[in-house]
Design a protein around this motif. Structure first.
Motif, mmCIF file in Angstrom:
data_model
loop_
_atom_site.group_PDB
_atom_site.id
_atom_site.type_symbol
_atom_site.label_atom_id
_atom_site.label_comp_id
_atom_site.label_asym_id
_atom_site.label_seq_id
_atom_site.Cartn_x
_atom_site.Cartn_y
_atom_site.Cartn_z
ATOM 1 N N MET A 139 0.829 -1.201 0.000
ATOM 2 C CA MET A 139 0.000 0.000 0.000
ATOM 3 C C MET A 139 0.867 1.256 0.000
ATOM 4 N N VAL A 140 1.962 1.223 0.735
ATOM 5 C CA VAL A 140 2.889 2.355 0.741
ATOM 6 C C VAL A 140 3.450 2.584 -0.657
ATOM 7 N N ALA A 141 3.874 1.499 -1.300
ATOM 8 C CA ALA A 141 4.429 1.611 -2.648
ATOM 9 C C ALA A 141 3.392 2.133 -3.628
ATOM 10 N N SER A 142 2.156 1.676 -3.490
ATOM 11 C CA SER A 142 1.089 2.136 -4.375
ATOM 12 C C SER A 142 0.871 3.639 -4.241
ATOM 13 N N SER A 143 0.889 4.139 -3.022
ATOM 14 C CA SER A 143 0.711 5.577 -2.781
ATOM 15 C C SER A 143 1.865 6.387 -3.358
ATOM 16 N N ILE A 144 3.069 5.863 -3.216
ATOM 17 C CA ILE A 144 4.246 6.545 -3.752
ATOM 18 C C ILE A 144 4.164 6.665 -5.266
ATOM 19 N N LEU A 145 3.656 5.626 -5.920
ATOM 20 C CA LEU A 145 3.530 5.645 -7.375
ATOM 21 C C LEU A 145 2.579 6.738 -7.851
ATOM 22 N N VAL A 146 1.499 6.945 -7.130
ATOM 23 C CA VAL A 146 0.544 7.988 -7.510
ATOM 24 C C VAL A 146 1.228 9.356 -7.475
ATOM 25 N N ILE A 147 2.050 9.587 -6.463
ATOM 26 C CA ILE A 147 2.794 10.846 -6.379
ATOM 27 C C ILE A 147 3.722 10.992 -7.586
ATOM 28 N N GLY A 148 4.409 9.920 -7.922
ATOM 29 C CA GLY A 148 5.307 9.957 -9.063
ATOM 30 C C GLY A 148 4.587 10.250 -10.361
ATOM 31 N N ALA A 149 3.396 9.686 -10.516
ATOM 32 C CA ALA A 149 2.604 9.938 -11.722
ATOM 33 C C ALA A 149 2.206 11.409 -11.820
ATOM 34 N N LEU A 150 1.813 12.003 -10.712
ATOM 35 C CA LEU A 150 1.384 13.405 -10.716
ATOM 36 C C LEU A 150 2.547 14.348 -11.034
ATOM 37 N N LEU A 151 3.750 13.980 -10.651
ATOM 38 C CA LEU A 151 4.908 14.832 -10.933
ATOM 39 C C LEU A 151 5.149 14.974 -12.437
ATOM 40 N N TRP A 152 4.684 14.012 -13.227
ATOM 41 C CA TRP A 152 4.850 14.095 -14.673
ATOM 42 C C TRP A 152 4.110 15.296 -15.263
ATOM 43 N N LEU A 153 3.119 15.813 -14.584
ATOM 44 C CA LEU A 153 2.380 16.966 -15.084
ATOM 45 C C LEU A 153 3.265 18.208 -15.185
ATOM 46 N N LYS A 154 4.382 18.198 -14.487
ATOM 47 C CA LYS A 154 5.292 19.349 -14.493
ATOM 48 C C LYS A 154 6.511 19.114 -15.385
ATOM 49 N N VAL A 155 6.557 17.961 -16.071
ATOM 50 C CA VAL A 155 7.676 17.654 -16.956
ATOM 51 C C VAL A 155 7.319 18.069 -18.379
ATOM 52 N N ASN A 156 8.192 18.841 -18.993
ATOM 53 C CA ASN A 156 7.973 19.304 -20.364
ATOM 54 C C ASN A 156 9.074 18.741 -21.270
ATOM 55 N N PRO A 157 8.787 17.655 -22.002
ATOM 56 C CA PRO A 157 9.817 17.054 -22.861
ATOM 57 C C PRO A 157 10.202 17.910 -24.053
ATOM 58 N N GLU A 158 9.413 18.940 -24.343
ATOM 59 C CA GLU A 158 9.718 19.816 -25.467
ATOM 60 C C GLU A 158 10.595 21.004 -25.065
ATOM 61 N N MET A 159 10.892 21.116 -23.771
ATOM 62 C CA MET A 159 11.758 22.181 -23.275
ATOM 63 C C MET A 159 13.197 21.670 -23.182
ATOM 64 N N LYS A 160 14.044 22.085 -24.095
ATOM 65 C CA LYS A 160 15.436 21.662 -24.105
ATOM 66 C C LYS A 160 16.200 22.330 -22.965
ATOM 67 N N ILE A 161 17.127 21.584 -22.391
ATOM 68 C CA ILE A 161 17.892 22.102 -21.271
ATOM 69 C C ILE A 161 18.703 23.328 -21.680
ATOM 70 N N ALA A 162 19.186 23.349 -22.918
ATOM 71 C CA ALA A 162 19.964 24.495 -23.399
ATOM 72 C C ALA A 162 19.113 25.747 -23.483
ATOM 73 N N ASP A 163 17.837 25.581 -23.876
ATOM 74 C CA ASP A 163 16.929 26.728 -23.949
ATOM 75 C C ASP A 163 16.484 27.180 -22.568
ATOM 76 N N GLU A 164 16.174 26.205 -21.710
ATOM 77 C CA GLU A 164 15.705 26.560 -20.368
ATOM 78 C C GLU A 164 16.760 27.320 -19.580
ATOM 79 N N LEU A 165 18.027 26.917 -19.714
ATOM 80 C CA LEU A 165 19.104 27.532 -18.939
ATOM 81 C C LEU A 165 19.855 28.603 -19.711
ATOM 82 N N ASN A 166 19.389 28.875 -20.942
ATOM 83 C CA ASN A 166 20.023 29.902 -21.804
ATOM 84 C C ASN A 166 21.518 29.669 -21.956
#
Length: 453
Positions: free
Chosen positions: A424-451
């Motif tokens: 049950m602990v592991a299941s709860s942790i996975l839900v948190i990990g899934a929600l963090l993906w909402l803040k990941v932008n694969p189209e934002m290149k590190i070179a552009d983000e950090l100028n």
């Protein structure tokens, strides 16, 4: 008349030439050299798990020979985990600087030497030192392999590529017990490390001789790849400039995009290491399987995970190709897979049927493994020339989850006396990990983000 006949014959030849468009189109098809490169890289993922898992099969013999109890043996295993984690970013940076050809050749040779050195140990201290050095070598494998793919795989094929490579690693984990047990039954536990080390050394030699860091270098050295394939590779991803600014580690720490990706990854690692470390004990103690049946049924979730690895990457790539939306393609697959894993894990712990428990756990690991290829593909998406550094950073943070997983799982099990609550602990942790993906932008290149300029 002769001139007229010659003109007619010339026109007839031209006509026949264009009357066969299939022949013309076949000449214009891109070569498939990138898939050969991908397959060779898949082999090193398999070899990492051959060399990594074999010690768990040899454990009873080694513990008996060296007089180690379970706590001492845990220390031996943990040495690998922590040195494996700390070498990720440094080796990733070295790979970004010197290229995957040199870096992978060196580190695979390195850990293969310490694989065979495991067969030479004579006491606990020597075993700990060897495993520490082995972990340092293997730590750079996945970041360096990811960097190798940066120049060879188009963006719309990266999910498939990373899913397939990690599928090979899971397959390696599934077949290692059978191979290692067979070798040990014939020649003893030390022979297993000796034989497995040869496989890595052969791969390193072939890689150094054959691989080139870019398709252009490969074409110049070996030929066999046409410009159409090179254009396909480069056209589907951002052009990789030859002169690039250096990405310093303190600059990387300022990337919110990288941080959200890296903070999500430990939730995956935490859960997958439950299957790697606690599943056999769970099947024996909680589900009543004997050792022979446990070995068979423990492999089923790992094989299901192998399928999930490849399928998750394929689905993500297809969504990207069809929609042109990188955010949707990279987010929806890991989020869905991690939620599937969380949903099936709890009934796997609650059901009264031992066989249904195996089925639910297989479904859980299948969903979980759908995410891993996308994690590593996203390192390529946002990293490009810095893919080794980004993937090394992600894997370093992820291995915190791997290291904590067996400890936390065991502590919850010890305190509650129930196998249900750790899942049950592991299941709860996975839900948190899934929600963090909402803040990941694969189209934002590190070179552009950090100028980076």
């Amino acid at each position: 008349m002769n001139n007229v006949a010659e003109n007619l014959e010339e026109k007839d030849c031209i006509s026949r030439k264009f009357d066969n468009p299939l022949e013309v189109s076949q000449k214009e098809q891109p070569t498939k050299k990138r898939f050969i490169v991908l397959f060779v890289i898949c082999l090193i993922y398999l070899i990492t798990y051959l060399d990594r898992v074999n010690i768990s099969i040899a454990a009873p013999f080694m513990m008996e020979e060296f007089g180690l109890n379970k706590m001492q043996w845990g220390i031996v295993l943990s040495v690998f985990s922590w040195t494996y984690a700390i070498s990720q970013v440094p080796v990733g940076m070295l790979c970004d600087k010197f290229g995957a050809r040199k870096t992978l050749s060196i580190i695979v040779t390195w850990w293969s030497v310490f694989t065979v050195a495991t067969s030479w140990v004579w006491n606990t201290a020597s075993l700990v030192i060897v495993r520490l050095m082995f972990g340092l070598g293997e730590g750079g494998a996945f970041p360096s392999a990811t960097r190798a793919l940066a120049h060879w795989i188009p963006a719309t094929e990266r999910g498939f590529a990373q899913g397939l490579t990690h599928g090979f690693s899971r397959f390696g984990g599934a077949v290692t017990p059978m191979i290692a047990a067979f070798i040990m039954s014939l020649w003893g536990w030390r022979s297993c490390f000796e034989i497995f080390s040869v496989i890595g050394l052969i791969w390193a030699g072939v890689w150094w001789f054959w691989f080139r860091d870019t398709p252009e270098e490969y074409k110049e050295k070996w030929g066999g790849i046409n410009q159409i394939e090179i254009d396909k590779i480069q056209g589907a991803k951002d052009t990789i400039v030859k002169s690039k600014p250096k990405l310093k580690f303190k600059q990387l720490l300022k990337s919110k995009n990288a941080w959200f990706l890296c903070l999500s990854y430990p939730t995956y690692c935490y859960t997958v290491w439950i299957f790697m470390t606690w599943l056999p004990s769970y099947l024996v103690e909680a589900r009543g399987f004997d050792l022979l049946h446990m070995g068979f049924f423990a492999s089923i979730p790992l094989l299901a995970g192998t399928v999930g690895d490849t399928l998750g990457g394929i689905i993500s790539d297809k969504i990207w190709k069809k929609t042109g939306n990188g955010k949707l393609a990279r987010r929806i697959v890991p989020m869905s897979g991690m939620c599937i894993a969380a949903a099936f894990m709890i009934p796997g712990a609650l059901t009264e049927s031992a066989y249904m428990a195996v089925f639910f756990m297989a479904c859980s690991l299948f969903g979980l493994e759908m995410a891993v290829g996308v994690y590593w593909a996203t390192c390529l998406d946002i990293g490009n020339d810095y893919a080794g550094t980004i993937s090394g950073f992600m894997n370093t943070i992820g291995n915190i989850g791997s290291a904590l997983s067996p400890l936390v799982f065991g502590a919850v099990l010890q305190i509650t006396g129930s196998w249900i609550y750790p899942f049950m602990v592991a299941s709860s942790i996975l839900v948190i990990g899934a929600l963090l993906w909402l803040k990941v932008n694969p189209e934002m290149k590190i070179a552009d983000e950090l100028n980076l300029e």
